[in-house]
Design a protein around this motif. Sequence first.
Motif, mmCIF file in Angstrom:
data_model
loop_
_atom_site.group_PDB
_atom_site.id
_atom_site.type_symbol
_atom_site.label_atom_id
_atom_site.label_comp_id
_atom_site.label_asym_id
_atom_site.label_seq_id
_atom_site.Cartn_x
_atom_site.Cartn_y
_atom_site.Cartn_z
ATOM 1 N N TRP A 1 16.887 2.475 15.403
ATOM 2 C CA TRP A 1 16.311 2.117 14.119
ATOM 3 C C TRP A 1 17.300 1.239 13.359
ATOM 4 O O TRP A 1 18.489 1.588 13.242
ATOM 5 C CB TRP A 1 15.981 3.378 13.323
ATOM 6 C CG TRP A 1 15.522 3.125 11.932
ATOM 7 C CD1 TRP A 1 14.319 2.631 11.518
ATOM 8 C CD2 TRP A 1 16.277 3.362 10.741
ATOM 9 N NE1 TRP A 1 14.282 2.543 10.151
ATOM 10 C CE2 TRP A 1 15.474 2.998 9.651
ATOM 11 C CE3 TRP A 1 17.571 3.841 10.477
ATOM 12 C CZ2 TRP A 1 15.905 3.087 8.330
ATOM 13 C CZ3 TRP A 1 18.001 3.953 9.169
ATOM 14 C CH2 TRP A 1 17.163 3.569 8.107
ATOM 15 N N ILE A 2 16.816 0.139 12.790
ATOM 16 C CA ILE A 2 17.673 -0.798 12.063
ATOM 17 C C ILE A 2 17.564 -0.590 10.558
ATOM 18 O O ILE A 2 18.583 -0.581 9.850
ATOM 19 C CB ILE A 2 17.289 -2.250 12.405
ATOM 20 C CG1 ILE A 2 17.474 -2.517 13.909
ATOM 21 C CG2 ILE A 2 18.118 -3.236 11.587
ATOM 22 C CD1 ILE A 2 16.899 -3.850 14.372
ATOM 23 N N GLY A 3 16.347 -0.432 10.066
ATOM 24 C CA GLY A 3 16.165 -0.246 8.643
ATOM 25 C C GLY A 3 14.699 -0.318 8.271
ATOM 26 O O GLY A 3 13.871 -0.711 9.097
ATOM 27 N N TYR A 4 14.385 0.097 7.039
ATOM 28 C CA TYR A 4 13.013 -0.013 6.591
ATOM 29 C C TYR A 4 12.919 -0.617 5.202
ATOM 30 O O TYR A 4 13.863 -0.598 4.411
ATOM 31 C CB TYR A 4 12.267 1.328 6.647
ATOM 32 C CG TYR A 4 12.678 2.396 5.656
ATOM 33 C CD1 TYR A 4 13.202 3.600 6.113
ATOM 34 C CD2 TYR A 4 12.504 2.253 4.286
ATOM 35 C CE1 TYR A 4 13.567 4.608 5.240
ATOM 36 C CE2 TYR A 4 12.872 3.250 3.397
ATOM 37 C CZ TYR A 4 13.401 4.428 3.893
ATOM 38 O OH TYR A 4 13.765 5.425 3.008
ATOM 39 N N LEU A 5 11.715 -1.155 4.957
ATOM 40 C CA LEU A 5 11.310 -1.674 3.660
ATOM 41 C C LEU A 5 10.177 -0.778 3.178
ATOM 42 O O LEU A 5 9.154 -0.647 3.843
ATOM 43 C CB LEU A 5 10.803 -3.108 3.825
ATOM 44 C CG LEU A 5 10.117 -3.749 2.619
ATOM 45 C CD1 LEU A 5 11.125 -4.104 1.549
ATOM 46 C CD2 LEU A 5 9.346 -4.994 3.048
ATOM 47 N N ALA A 6 10.369 -0.137 2.050
ATOM 48 C CA ALA A 6 9.335 0.744 1.522
ATOM 49 C C ALA A 6 8.267 -0.047 0.780
ATOM 50 O O ALA A 6 8.503 -1.188 0.358
ATOM 51 C CB ALA A 6 9.960 1.775 0.589
ATOM 52 N N TYR A 7 7.118 0.593 0.590
ATOM 53 C CA TYR A 7 6.027 -0.062 -0.129
ATOM 54 C C TYR A 7 6.429 -0.424 -1.559
ATOM 55 O O TYR A 7 5.846 -1.329 -2.158
ATOM 56 C CB TYR A 7 4.786 0.849 -0.136
ATOM 57 C CG TYR A 7 4.979 2.150 -0.851
ATOM 58 C CD1 TYR A 7 5.615 3.217 -0.237
ATOM 59 C CD2 TYR A 7 4.530 2.329 -2.164
ATOM 60 C CE1 TYR A 7 5.821 4.419 -0.888
ATOM 61 C CE2 TYR A 7 4.717 3.526 -2.822
ATOM 62 C CZ TYR A 7 5.358 4.572 -2.179
ATOM 63 O OH TYR A 7 5.552 5.756 -2.834
ATOM 64 N N THR A 8 7.434 0.246 -2.074
ATOM 65 C CA THR A 8 7.931 -0.023 -3.423
ATOM 66 C C THR A 8 8.808 -1.269 -3.483
ATOM 67 O O THR A 8 9.135 -1.750 -4.564
ATOM 68 C CB THR A 8 8.772 1.159 -3.904
ATOM 69 O OG1 THR A 8 9.850 1.351 -2.958
ATOM 70 C CG2 THR A 8 7.942 2.426 -3.990
ATOM 71 N N ASN B 1 4.166 6.305 7.846
ATOM 72 C CA ASN B 1 3.757 6.730 6.501
ATOM 73 C C ASN B 1 4.757 7.691 5.873
ATOM 74 O O ASN B 1 4.447 8.356 4.871
ATOM 75 C CB ASN B 1 2.357 7.320 6.530
ATOM 76 C CG ASN B 1 2.249 8.519 7.459
ATOM 77 O OD1 ASN B 1 3.256 8.995 7.963
ATOM 78 N ND2 ASN B 1 1.039 8.982 7.680
ATOM 79 N N ARG B 2 5.946 7.742 6.479
ATOM 80 C CA ARG B 2 7.065 8.483 5.896
ATOM 81 C C ARG B 2 8.338 7.677 6.146
ATOM 82 O O ARG B 2 8.404 6.890 7.085
ATOM 83 C CB ARG B 2 7.178 9.872 6.529
ATOM 84 C CG ARG B 2 6.013 10.769 6.192
ATOM 85 C CD ARG B 2 6.262 12.196 6.607
ATOM 86 N NE ARG B 2 5.134 13.062 6.245
ATOM 87 C CZ ARG B 2 5.118 14.375 6.420
ATOM 88 N NH1 ARG B 2 6.165 14.985 6.951
ATOM 89 N NH2 ARG B 2 4.070 15.078 6.065
ATOM 90 N N SER C 1 0.846 -1.196 0.000
ATOM 91 C CA SER C 1 0.000 0.000 0.000
ATOM 92 C C SER C 1 0.882 1.247 0.000
ATOM 93 O O SER C 1 1.886 1.319 0.705
ATOM 94 C CB SER C 1 -0.917 0.012 1.227
ATOM 95 O OG SER C 1 -1.856 -1.026 1.147
ATOM 96 N N ALA C 2 0.446 2.237 -0.785
ATOM 97 C CA ALA C 2 1.276 3.424 -0.987
ATOM 98 C C ALA C 2 1.619 4.129 0.318
ATOM 99 O O ALA C 2 0.785 4.250 1.225
ATOM 100 C CB ALA C 2 0.570 4.378 -1.928
ATOM 101 N N TYR C 3 2.872 4.595 0.346
ATOM 102 C CA TYR C 3 3.390 5.427 1.420
ATOM 103 C C TYR C 3 3.439 4.711 2.767
ATOM 104 O O TYR C 3 3.378 5.358 3.819
ATOM 105 C CB TYR C 3 2.624 6.748 1.512
ATOM 106 C CG TYR C 3 2.554 7.445 0.186
ATOM 107 C CD1 TYR C 3 1.348 7.595 -0.478
ATOM 108 C CD2 TYR C 3 3.716 7.886 -0.441
ATOM 109 C CE1 TYR C 3 1.292 8.190 -1.729
ATOM 110 C CE2 TYR C 3 3.667 8.484 -1.700
ATOM 111 C CZ TYR C 3 2.453 8.630 -2.335
ATOM 112 O OH TYR C 3 2.401 9.208 -3.566
#
Length: 123
Positions: free
Chosen positions: A49-56, A101-102, A31-33
């Motif tokens: 914070w370790i890391g993130y996976l974006a919706y893309t 969401n950011r 889902s977007a964003y």
Amino acid sequence: QVQLQESGPGLVNPSQTLSLTCTVSGSSLTSAYNYWSWIRQPPGKGLEWIGYLAYTGGTHYNPSLKSRTSISRDTSKNQFTLQLSSVTPEDTAVYYCARANRPYTEADQYRLRGQGTQVTVSS
């Protein structure tokens, strides 16, 4: 209602790879964003914070952990996974999966989190 649930072994041997899975309900990884993160809190210390996976499907990691970190996803199961290699006792912490969401790189910006899972690195 979005819910996140961490799962994985509670004990990992030094030099091995820590692997945790986050199962998401109430929202889609694509889902977007949406930015899906892993965060940890070592005993007596603050959130990291370790890391993130974006919706893309793109990823971004904490530079201090980047060489040992990989975050991936299984969209068919709506799960994302953390792998942290070559662990030491300093990686002992409560690990959380979280959503924002950011594309925040500060742990405290991720207000929606799972309940957390304790991981201890010890032989």
